[in-house]
Scaffold this motif. Sequence first.
Motif, PDB file in Angstrom:
ATOM      1  N   LEU A  52       0.800  -1.223   0.000  1.00 30.34           N
ATOM      2  CA  LEU A  52       0.000   0.000   0.000  1.00 30.34           C
ATOM      3  C   LEU A  52       0.832   1.272   0.000  1.00 30.34           C
ATOM      4  CD1 LEU A  52      -2.571  -1.106   2.745  1.00 30.34           C
ATOM      5  CD2 LEU A  52      -2.850  -1.256   0.270  1.00 30.34           C
ATOM      6  N   GLY A  53       2.135   1.166   0.288  1.00 30.99           N
ATOM      7  CA  GLY A  53       2.957   2.362   0.489  1.00 30.99           C
ATOM      8  C   GLY A  53       3.037   3.273  -0.718  1.00 30.99           C
ATOM      9  N   GLY A  54       3.164   2.694  -1.910  1.00 27.48           N
ATOM     10  CA  GLY A  54       3.257   3.525  -3.105  1.00 27.48           C
ATOM     11  C   GLY A  54       1.991   4.349  -3.310  1.00 27.48           C
ATOM     12  N   GLY A  55       0.834   3.727  -3.095  1.00 28.47           N
ATOM     13  CA  GLY A  55      -0.427   4.444  -3.232  1.00 28.47           C
ATOM     14  C   GLY A  55      -0.601   5.503  -2.153  1.00 28.47           C
ATOM     15  N   PHE A  56      -0.161   5.188  -0.919  1.00 35.13           N
ATOM     16  CA  PHE A  56      -0.230   6.183   0.160  1.00 35.13           C
ATOM     17  C   PHE A  56       0.619   7.408  -0.188  1.00 35.13           C
ATOM     18  CE2 PHE A  56      -1.688   4.065   4.343  1.00 35.13           C
ATOM     19  CZ  PHE A  56      -2.667   3.365   3.687  1.00 35.13           C
ATOM     20  N   LEU A  57       1.846   7.143  -0.668  1.00 35.41           N
ATOM     21  CA  LEU A  57       2.749   8.234  -1.037  1.00 35.41           C
ATOM     22  C   LEU A  57       2.102   9.131  -2.092  1.00 35.41           C
ATOM     23  CD1 LEU A  57       5.716   9.257  -0.736  1.00 35.41           C
ATOM     24  CD2 LEU A  57       6.300   7.764  -2.641  1.00 35.41           C
ATOM     25  N   ARG A  58       1.567   8.492  -3.137  1.00 39.72           N
ATOM     26  CA  ARG A  58       0.900   9.249  -4.206  1.00 39.72           C
ATOM     27  C   ARG A  58      -0.285  10.047  -3.646  1.00 39.72           C
ATOM     28  NH1 ARG A  58      -2.339   5.230  -7.052  1.00 39.72           N
ATOM     29  NH2 ARG A  58      -3.488   5.587  -5.106  1.00 39.72           N
ATOM     30  N   ASP A  59      -1.127   9.393  -2.830  1.00 44.52           N
ATOM     31  CA  ASP A  59      -2.336  10.058  -2.350  1.00 44.52           C
ATOM     32  C   ASP A  59      -2.004  11.231  -1.439  1.00 44.52           C
ATOM     33  OD1 ASP A  59      -3.845   8.334  -3.824  1.00 44.52           O
ATOM     34  OD2 ASP A  59      -4.491   7.085  -2.160  1.00 44.52           O
ATOM     35  N   VAL A  60      -0.974  11.086  -0.600  1.00 44.45           N
ATOM     36  CA  VAL A  60      -0.588  12.200   0.266  1.00 44.45           C
ATOM     37  C   VAL A  60      -0.077  13.370  -0.573  1.00 44.45           C
ATOM     38  CG1 VAL A  60       1.158  12.918   1.949  1.00 44.45           C
ATOM     39  CG2 VAL A  60      -0.179  10.855   2.355  1.00 44.45           C
ATOM     40  N   LEU A  61       0.693  13.068  -1.631  1.00 48.95           N
ATOM     41  CA  LEU A  61       1.261  14.142  -2.447  1.00 48.95           C
ATOM     42  C   LEU A  61       0.205  14.863  -3.281  1.00 48.95           C
ATOM     43  CD1 LEU A  61       4.675  12.654  -3.609  1.00 48.95           C
ATOM     44  CD2 LEU A  61       4.293  14.565  -2.056  1.00 48.95           C
ATOM     45  N   PRO A  66      -8.238  10.880   3.302  1.00 48.53           N
ATOM     46  CA  PRO A  66      -7.414   9.696   3.565  1.00 48.53           C
ATOM     47  C   PRO A  66      -7.274   8.838   2.324  1.00 48.53           C
ATOM     48  CG  PRO A  66      -9.578   9.505   4.620  1.00 48.53           C
ATOM     49  CD  PRO A  66      -9.508  10.866   4.046  1.00 48.53           C
ATOM     50  N   PRO A  67      -6.103   8.153   2.181  1.00 47.68           N
ATOM     51  CA  PRO A  67      -5.888   7.308   1.004  1.00 47.68           C
ATOM     52  C   PRO A  67      -7.011   6.286   0.850  1.00 47.68           C
ATOM     53  CG  PRO A  67      -3.879   7.490   2.300  1.00 47.68           C
ATOM     54  CD  PRO A  67      -4.977   8.107   3.112  1.00 47.68           C
ATOM     55  N   ALA A  68      -7.306   5.949  -0.409  1.00 46.51           N
ATOM     56  CA  ALA A  68      -8.400   5.026  -0.706  1.00 46.51           C
ATOM     57  C   ALA A  68      -8.315   3.759   0.145  1.00 46.51           C
ATOM     58  CB  ALA A  68      -8.367   4.662  -2.192  1.00 46.51           C
TER      59      ALA A  68
ATOM     60  N   ASP B  59       5.454  21.054   2.421  1.00 44.13           N
ATOM     61  CA  ASP B  59       4.149  21.242   1.784  1.00 44.13           C
ATOM     62  C   ASP B  59       3.128  20.222   2.280  1.00 44.13           C
ATOM     63  OD1 ASP B  59       5.140  23.406   0.468  1.00 44.13           O
ATOM     64  OD2 ASP B  59       5.370  22.421  -1.471  1.00 44.13           O
ATOM     65  N   VAL B  60       3.563  18.977   2.482  1.00 46.16           N
ATOM     66  CA  VAL B  60       2.644  17.965   2.990  1.00 46.16           C
ATOM     67  C   VAL B  60       2.194  18.323   4.405  1.00 46.16           C
ATOM     68  CG1 VAL B  60       2.537  15.573   3.798  1.00 46.16           C
ATOM     69  CG2 VAL B  60       3.389  16.081   1.503  1.00 46.16           C
ATOM     70  N   LEU B  61       3.130  18.830   5.227  1.00 49.12           N
ATOM     71  CA  LEU B  61       2.776  19.151   6.614  1.00 49.12           C
ATOM     72  C   LEU B  61       1.867  20.370   6.718  1.00 49.12           C
ATOM     73  CD1 LEU B  61       6.084  18.402   8.551  1.00 49.12           C
ATOM     74  CD2 LEU B  61       3.919  17.176   8.717  1.00 49.12           C
ATOM     75  N   ILE B  62       2.031  21.355   5.830  1.00 52.94           N
ATOM     76  CA  ILE B  62       1.163  22.538   5.930  1.00 52.94           C
ATOM     77  C   ILE B  62      -0.078  22.403   5.057  1.00 52.94           C
ATOM     78  CG2 ILE B  62       3.089  24.067   6.526  1.00 52.94           C
ATOM     79  CD1 ILE B  62       3.053  25.179   3.718  1.00 52.94           C
ATOM     80  N   GLY B  63      -0.202  21.297   4.334  1.00 50.93           N
ATOM     81  CA  GLY B  63      -1.395  21.097   3.520  1.00 50.93           C
ATOM     82  C   GLY B  63      -1.350  21.782   2.169  1.00 50.93           C
ATOM     83  N   ALA B  64      -0.155  22.139   1.692  1.00 51.12           N
ATOM     84  CA  ALA B  64      -0.026  22.794   0.386  1.00 51.12           C
ATOM     85  C   ALA B  64       0.217  21.728  -0.681  1.00 51.12           C
ATOM     86  CB  ALA B  64       1.116  23.800   0.414  1.00 51.12           C
TER      87      ALA B  64
ATOM     88  N   VAL C  60      -1.233  13.458   8.717  1.00 49.82           N
ATOM     89  CA  VAL C  60      -1.039  13.585   7.273  1.00 49.82           C
ATOM     90  C   VAL C  60      -1.939  12.595   6.535  1.00 49.82           C
ATOM     91  CG1 VAL C  60       0.628  13.122   5.424  1.00 49.82           C
ATOM     92  CG2 VAL C  60       1.270  14.576   7.349  1.00 49.82           C
ATOM     93  N   LEU C  61      -2.083  11.380   7.068  1.00 50.45           N
ATOM     94  CA  LEU C  61      -2.898  10.369   6.378  1.00 50.45           C
ATOM     95  C   LEU C  61      -4.388  10.680   6.443  1.00 50.45           C
ATOM     96  CD1 LEU C  61      -1.069   7.029   7.251  1.00 50.45           C
ATOM     97  CD2 LEU C  61      -1.257   8.128   5.019  1.00 50.45           C
ATOM     98  N   ILE C  62      -4.857  11.282   7.539  1.00 53.87           N
ATOM     99  CA  ILE C  62      -6.296  11.572   7.616  1.00 53.87           C
ATOM    100  C   ILE C  62      -6.615  12.988   7.126  1.00 53.87           C
ATOM    101  CG2 ILE C  62      -6.656   9.949   9.521  1.00 53.87           C
ATOM    102  CD1 ILE C  62      -6.828  12.260  11.445  1.00 53.87           C
ATOM    103  N   GLY C  63      -5.583  13.739   6.721  1.00 58.62           N
ATOM    104  CA  GLY C  63      -5.829  15.075   6.187  1.00 58.62           C
ATOM    105  C   GLY C  63      -6.001  16.148   7.250  1.00 58.62           C
ATOM    106  N   ALA C  64      -5.535  15.884   8.461  1.00 60.08           N
ATOM    107  CA  ALA C  64      -5.644  16.876   9.536  1.00 60.08           C
ATOM    108  C   ALA C  64      -4.372  17.723   9.569  1.00 60.08           C
ATOM    109  CB  ALA C  64      -5.873  16.189  10.877  1.00 60.08           C
TER     110      ALA C  64
END
Lengths: 215, 215, 215
Positions: A52-61, A66-68, B59-64, C60-64
Amino acid sequence: MSTSDPSSTLAATLVVLDLLGIFVFAISGALVAVRKDLDVFGVIVLAGVTGLGGGFLRDVLIGAVPPAALADWRYLLVPLAAGLVTFVHHPALGRMERTVTVFDAFGLSLFCVAGALKALDYGLGPLPAALLGMATGVGGGMVRDVLAGRVPVVFRGELYAIPALAGGAVAVVGVRADLPTVAVSVAGAAVCLAWRLLAVWRGWQAPLPRGSASV
Amino acid sequence: MSTSDPSSTLAATLVVLDLLGIFVFAISGALVAVRKDLDVFGVIVLAGVTGLGGGFLRDVLIGAVPPAALADWRYLLVPLAAGLVTFVHHPALGRMERTVTVFDAFGLSLFCVAGALKALDYGLGPLPAALLGMATGVGGGMVRDVLAGRVPVVFRGELYAIPALAGGAVAVVGVRADLPTVAVSVAGAAVCLAWRLLAVWRGWQAPLPRGSASV
Amino acid sequence: MSTSDPSSTLAATLVVLDLLGIFVFAISGALVAVRKDLDVFGVIVLAGVTGLGGGFLRDVLIGAVPPAALADWRYLLVPLAAGLVTFVHHPALGRMERTVTVFDAFGLSLFCVAGALKALDYGLGPLPAALLGMATGVGGGMVRDVLAGRVPVVFRGELYAIPALAGGAVAVVGVRADLPTVAVSVAGAAVCLAWRLLAVWRGWQAPLPRGSASV
């Protein structure tokens, strides 16, 4: 996959393929953990991170949080099952390394295309979308290797990331050319799969720096 | 940089400086990869991670998200170019280590100020903004070192992070005192640059714990 | 903790407990850094990463974002203080390892419950919420170990993550059963704490793969 399709049969097929890719990636992660003598928790975490890590990385970026995988319990149970199966049956799985490599190439092909299409869906341009497709395919394995205390194998001459980038790029170019998503996905995955399998069978390597001790 | 300036000449100057900082950071990442005998993909990834990783982290930490670099192809091509140049010409670049260190100090100075100002723009308080400025400057190198299989050099006595924190703090205090952004940016970058270069030239080290084997 | 309580005394108590948990985690991170001969910056960063990393990962994962700790200077000063105290007094703290382990179990118990409840608050389902509770508890230590150049100790047979998962699961099930948040939190934390302390005192280990060199 993030693309919506008219046919629900197709959609179901894609979910099955996606889960299959996660399962195979998770087995590769669990095998690394077993070889490093990690405990059952380490085996399951490396299974989950690799799948799941690759998808998490993409979704966070791209801001798809939250990732799918965190919104769908099937995506969490598949790596858990892969980790437990590997924990118990690792001697047999270790002997099937060739088979695991082939399935892993399928997983890579699915992930690079799905990742690139999802990035396009979220408004990214063609170059970053293709790169995020590649990152979806190789990111899980990179985090697996860092957690297992080794330099990512994808940096070690294995021809793995370039086919993923190519598959993502084919998908991105196809979508931009307004070709049907299904055709574009199949073409991108086929390019990645063929290139990766040829690299495995022919022993193709990525170039190393001049003067490298490994040359 | 995220700050909007009346003068488009200034804005263009800032982009050029930003890209230059990324280029130099990327070369430092690529040199580490070459020394670890990584393949061309590893060299390019470490170039990209070192040049862009600190900004991605911020950017990930500040939501950008997506991070600015994913929305601008120039920010992706610069580390790619740096990686390829280093892959081919690493013996020459390796001999220019002193020059690379000086340019790297310029990059650090730019990044700590730009990172702190962007964090302020996103509504963070002064302390977290200064810390995120520092993280923008040192984060890419930390991820580079983890991926290359070594403990981050920034933890090893090199006086590197403290000047970055100081530069970010000067910028934050200046903005809070309603001084002009340009003056504040120059002052913050100058503090970081002077401190870092003095540390390099005088061999200043960060303190180690009592009883450390390295003391 | 993200749960709002009628009693402001309770809310204040929770903040104090949260800060105490961060403090103890931060000391464990700083001790690892001292043992690896890192400089004062490395000690402070490992303190911060260990104390706050699990929460950052969850947020970061939950978007907070930005994570709560970046919006509250107390959450930044506590690991800084823990890092500096450890840097100066590490011989004394190193002799108190047993005490640190007990406090660390308290921290783990608080974090797994707080993390699971926050994930529920952000709309995640029961399974991902319990997993994110566990990740909140163990994530900081995992990043600490990666930055310190070792395989996470939580993968090495130490029974640590499973109690955290159990604590998170108890809290999630309780909330879903509409029990009062306070009771649910205490029950979840108690399960995690009791299991973890029993594991330490009895020397319980997580299972290792068959044929492992460590068996």
